[in-house]
Design an enzyme around this catalytic site. Structure first.
Site, PDB file in Angstrom:
ATOM      1  N   ALA A  42      66.950   7.405  31.885  1.00  0.00           N
ATOM      2  CA  ALA A  42      68.361   6.799  31.267  1.00  0.00           C
ATOM      3  C   ALA A  42      69.141   8.031  30.798  1.00  0.00           C
ATOM      4  O   ALA A  42      70.330   7.809  30.654  1.00  0.00           O
ATOM      5  CB  ALA A  42      67.806   5.727  30.188  1.00  0.00           C
ATOM      6  N   ASP A  48      73.614  20.464  29.976  1.00  0.00           N
ATOM      7  CA  ASP A  48      73.913  21.828  29.533  1.00  0.00           C
ATOM      8  C   ASP A  48      72.710  22.741  29.582  1.00  0.00           C
ATOM      9  O   ASP A  48      72.851  23.859  30.138  1.00  0.00           O
ATOM     10  CB  ASP A  48      74.423  21.918  28.307  1.00  0.00           C
ATOM     11  CG  ASP A  48      76.051  21.316  28.401  1.00  0.00           C
ATOM     12  OD1 ASP A  48      76.531  21.325  29.575  1.00  0.00           O
ATOM     13  OD2 ASP A  48      76.499  21.122  27.252  1.00  0.00           O
ATOM     14  N   TYR A  85      60.701  -0.350  39.953  1.00  0.00           N
ATOM     15  CA  TYR A  85      59.997   0.933  39.965  1.00  0.00           C
ATOM     16  C   TYR A  85      58.786   1.091  40.587  1.00  0.00           C
ATOM     17  O   TYR A  85      58.199   2.111  40.606  1.00  0.00           O
ATOM     18  CB  TYR A  85      59.826   1.314  38.660  1.00  0.00           C
ATOM     19  CG  TYR A  85      61.362   1.488  37.789  1.00  0.00           C
ATOM     20  CD1 TYR A  85      62.215   2.421  38.188  1.00  0.00           C
ATOM     21  CD2 TYR A  85      61.528   0.524  36.990  1.00  0.00           C
ATOM     22  CE1 TYR A  85      63.405   2.503  37.346  1.00  0.00           C
ATOM     23  CE2 TYR A  85      62.776   0.423  36.202  1.00  0.00           C
ATOM     24  CZ  TYR A  85      63.660   1.524  36.535  1.00  0.00           C
ATOM     25  OH  TYR A  85      64.968   1.471  35.934  1.00  0.00           O
ATOM     26  N   HIS A  90      72.590   9.459  32.603  1.00  0.00           N
ATOM     27  CA  HIS A  90      73.802   8.906  32.515  1.00  0.00           C
ATOM     28  C   HIS A  90      74.271   8.842  31.078  1.00  0.00           C
ATOM     29  O   HIS A  90      75.346   8.500  30.899  1.00  0.00           O
ATOM     30  CB  HIS A  90      73.824   6.998  32.677  1.00  0.00           C
ATOM     31  CG  HIS A  90      72.641   6.771  33.646  1.00  0.00           C
ATOM     32  ND1 HIS A  90      72.849   7.175  35.291  1.00  0.00           N
ATOM     33  CD2 HIS A  90      71.536   6.437  33.640  1.00  0.00           C
ATOM     34  CE1 HIS A  90      71.604   6.794  35.821  1.00  0.00           C
ATOM     35  NE2 HIS A  90      71.003   6.311  34.970  1.00  0.00           N
ATOM     36  N   HIS A 145      65.065  10.081  41.540  1.00  0.00           N
ATOM     37  CA  HIS A 145      64.917   8.825  40.838  1.00  0.00           C
ATOM     38  C   HIS A 145      64.254   8.171  41.688  1.00  0.00           C
ATOM     39  O   HIS A 145      64.230   8.080  42.881  1.00  0.00           O
ATOM     40  CB  HIS A 145      66.286   8.293  40.700  1.00  0.00           C
ATOM     41  CG  HIS A 145      67.249   8.798  39.600  1.00  0.00           C
ATOM     42  ND1 HIS A 145      67.208   8.987  38.485  1.00  0.00           N
ATOM     43  CD2 HIS A 145      68.310   9.684  40.004  1.00  0.00           C
ATOM     44  CE1 HIS A 145      68.051   9.779  37.609  1.00  0.00           C
ATOM     45  NE2 HIS A 145      68.686  10.237  38.620  1.00  0.00           N
ATOM     46  N   LEU A 146      63.174   7.238  41.174  1.00  0.00           N
ATOM     47  CA  LEU A 146      62.278   6.378  41.953  1.00  0.00           C
ATOM     48  C   LEU A 146      62.970   5.114  42.462  1.00  0.00           C
ATOM     49  O   LEU A 146      63.314   4.812  43.881  1.00  0.00           O
ATOM     50  CB  LEU A 146      61.382   5.540  41.032  1.00  0.00           C
ATOM     51  CG  LEU A 146      60.471   6.639  40.331  1.00  0.00           C
ATOM     52  CD1 LEU A 146      59.619   5.643  39.191  1.00  0.00           C
ATOM     53  CD2 LEU A 146      59.266   6.997  41.402  1.00  0.00           C
ATOM     54  N   SER A 147      64.265   4.880  41.855  1.00  0.00           N
ATOM     55  CA  SER A 147      65.002   3.482  42.576  1.00  0.00           C
ATOM     56  C   SER A 147      66.241   4.180  42.930  1.00  0.00           C
ATOM     57  O   SER A 147      66.574   5.280  42.662  1.00  0.00           O
ATOM     58  CB  SER A 147      65.362   2.509  41.427  1.00  0.00           C
ATOM     59  OG  SER A 147      66.150   3.040  40.431  1.00  0.00           O
ATOM     60  N   GLU A 163      67.010  16.550  41.109  1.00  0.00           N
ATOM     61  CA  GLU A 163      67.152  15.215  40.301  1.00  0.00           C
ATOM     62  C   GLU A 163      66.713  14.290  41.141  1.00  0.00           C
ATOM     63  O   GLU A 163      66.846  14.185  42.451  1.00  0.00           O
ATOM     64  CB  GLU A 163      68.490  15.062  39.993  1.00  0.00           C
ATOM     65  CG  GLU A 163      68.953  13.722  39.341  1.00  0.00           C
ATOM     66  CD  GLU A 163      70.434  13.327  39.050  1.00  0.00           C
ATOM     67  OE1 GLU A 163      70.534  12.099  38.760  1.00  0.00           O
ATOM     68  OE2 GLU A 163      71.176  14.082  39.412  1.00  0.00           O
ATOM     69  N   ARG A 217      74.677   3.021  35.978  1.00  0.00           N
ATOM     70  CA  ARG A 217      73.666   3.887  36.504  1.00  0.00           C
ATOM     71  C   ARG A 217      74.165   4.743  37.526  1.00  0.00           C
ATOM     72  O   ARG A 217      73.423   5.559  38.044  1.00  0.00           O
ATOM     73  CB  ARG A 217      72.412   3.264  36.880  1.00  0.00           C
ATOM     74  CG  ARG A 217      71.774   2.289  35.837  1.00  0.00           C
ATOM     75  CD  ARG A 217      70.384   1.761  36.448  1.00  0.00           C
ATOM     76  NE  ARG A 217      69.995   0.593  35.536  1.00  0.00           N
ATOM     77  CZ  ARG A 217      69.068   1.078  34.368  1.00  0.00           C
ATOM     78  NH1 ARG A 217      68.692   2.069  34.021  1.00  0.00           N
ATOM     79  NH2 ARG A 217      68.600  -0.138  33.523  1.00  0.00           N
ATOM     80  N   ARG A 244      72.474  -0.053  41.936  1.00  0.00           N
ATOM     81  CA  ARG A 244      72.334  -0.913  40.910  1.00  0.00           C
ATOM     82  C   ARG A 244      73.420  -1.090  39.966  1.00  0.00           C
ATOM     83  O   ARG A 244      74.545  -0.848  40.485  1.00  0.00           O
ATOM     84  CB  ARG A 244      71.124  -0.167  40.003  1.00  0.00           C
ATOM     85  CG  ARG A 244      69.610  -0.002  41.052  1.00  0.00           C
ATOM     86  CD  ARG A 244      68.684   0.546  40.220  1.00  0.00           C
ATOM     87  NE  ARG A 244      68.370  -0.259  39.074  1.00  0.00           N
ATOM     88  CZ  ARG A 244      67.433   0.193  38.007  1.00  0.00           C
ATOM     89  NH1 ARG A 244      67.017   1.403  38.019  1.00  0.00           N
ATOM     90  NH2 ARG A 244      67.304  -0.529  37.014  1.00  0.00           N
ATOM     91  N   ARG A 273      56.114  -1.404  34.088  1.00  0.00           N
ATOM     92  CA  ARG A 273      57.604  -1.846  33.651  1.00  0.00           C
ATOM     93  C   ARG A 273      58.280  -2.263  34.826  1.00  0.00           C
ATOM     94  O   ARG A 273      58.443  -1.463  36.018  1.00  0.00           O
ATOM     95  CB  ARG A 273      58.130  -0.717  33.211  1.00  0.00           C
ATOM     96  CG  ARG A 273      59.548  -0.718  32.818  1.00  0.00           C
ATOM     97  CD  ARG A 273      60.146   0.658  32.350  1.00  0.00           C
ATOM     98  NE  ARG A 273      61.723   0.222  32.162  1.00  0.00           N
ATOM     99  CZ  ARG A 273      62.569   1.479  32.578  1.00  0.00           C
ATOM    100  NH1 ARG A 273      61.985   2.483  32.984  1.00  0.00           N
ATOM    101  NH2 ARG A 273      63.854   0.942  32.378  1.00  0.00           N
ATOM    102  N   PRO A 331      62.656   8.996  29.561  1.00  0.00           N
ATOM    103  CA  PRO A 331      62.377   7.955  28.533  1.00  0.00           C
ATOM    104  C   PRO A 331      61.860   6.770  29.501  1.00  0.00           C
ATOM    105  O   PRO A 331      62.257   6.591  30.745  1.00  0.00           O
ATOM    106  CB  PRO A 331      63.585   7.627  27.774  1.00  0.00           C
ATOM    107  CG  PRO A 331      64.670   8.026  28.597  1.00  0.00           C
ATOM    108  CD  PRO A 331      64.021   9.361  29.245  1.00  0.00           C
ATOM    109  N   ASN A 332      60.722   6.290  28.971  1.00  0.00           N
ATOM    110  CA  ASN A 332      60.136   5.028  29.555  1.00  0.00           C
ATOM    111  C   ASN A 332      59.525   5.076  30.681  1.00  0.00           C
ATOM    112  O   ASN A 332      58.695   4.029  31.282  1.00  0.00           O
ATOM    113  CB  ASN A 332      61.359   3.927  29.851  1.00  0.00           C
ATOM    114  CG  ASN A 332      61.824   3.448  28.565  1.00  0.00           C
ATOM    115  OD1 ASN A 332      61.385   3.152  27.331  1.00  0.00           O
ATOM    116  ND2 ASN A 332      63.460   3.496  28.555  1.00  0.00           N
ATOM    117  N   ASN A 364      63.243  13.656  36.467  1.00  0.00           N
ATOM    118  CA  ASN A 364      63.680  12.630  36.469  1.00  0.00           C
ATOM    119  C   ASN A 364      64.231  12.209  35.191  1.00  0.00           C
ATOM    120  O   ASN A 364      63.327  11.932  34.152  1.00  0.00           O
ATOM    121  CB  ASN A 364      62.626  11.486  36.924  1.00  0.00           C
ATOM    122  CG  ASN A 364      63.016  10.089  37.130  1.00  0.00           C
ATOM    123  OD1 ASN A 364      63.938   9.608  36.493  1.00  0.00           O
ATOM    124  ND2 ASN A 364      62.273   9.294  37.745  1.00  0.00           N
TER     125      ASN A 364
END
Length: 146
Positions: free
Chosen positions: A78, A88, A24, A81, A101-103, A99, A112, A108, A19, A11-12, A75
């Site tokens: 949200a 699963d 990001y 978490h 993540h950009l950041s 996995e 997170r 953080r 954003r 999402p997002n 990725n």
């Protein structure tokens, strides 16, 4: 053995580039998709690149990868978490998962810093921006070559 990697985005991430660019970056999701396509081609892999804001859709895509794809780079954004269901689904398809993540999620907010996905992933990349996607694809390519 299939030579397709599924690259999934949660999402997002469709808002990348506008954003919170300090967190990001300014690259768009289309920029990252193009990077993934190039990296896949350089490593002899087809890339299916997808993004959704709907958790059930992401789970359906994960399920469809079973027996069809060689691995998943995800990725979860949200959902990293919050979603036991995504964890699963990833475990159930029995594919190697990276996995990304950009950041740097570990630098953080405390919420997170927990991931439901990390425990079933063969690797976790955080804080490298879009280079994390490139590194994840390259690692999966090496893994598939034996």
């Amino acid at each position: 053995m299939p030579h397709t990697l599924l690259v999934l985005n949660g999402p997002n991430l469709n808002l990348l580039g506008t954003r919170e660019p300090a967190t990001y970056g300014r690259e768009t999701l289309d920029d990252i998709a193009a990077l993934c396509q190039r990296t896949g081609a350089e490593n002899g892999l087809d890339i299916e690149f997808r993004q959704t804001n709907h958790e059930g859709q992401l789970i359906d895509w994960i399920h469809q990868a079973r027996g069809r794809c060689a691995g998943i780079l995800i990725n979860p954004a949200a959902w990293t978490h919050t979603s036991v269901a995504i964890r699963d689904a990833l475990a159930a398809v029995e594919l190697p998962v990276i996995e990304v993540h950009l950041s740097n999620v570990h630098a953080r907010e405390a919420f997170r810093q927990h991931s439901y996905v990390s425990g079933i992933a063969v690797g976790v990349i955080a804080g490298l921006g879009s280079d994390g996607y490139r590194a994840g694809i390259q690692h999966l390519a090496k893994r598939l070559q034996g």
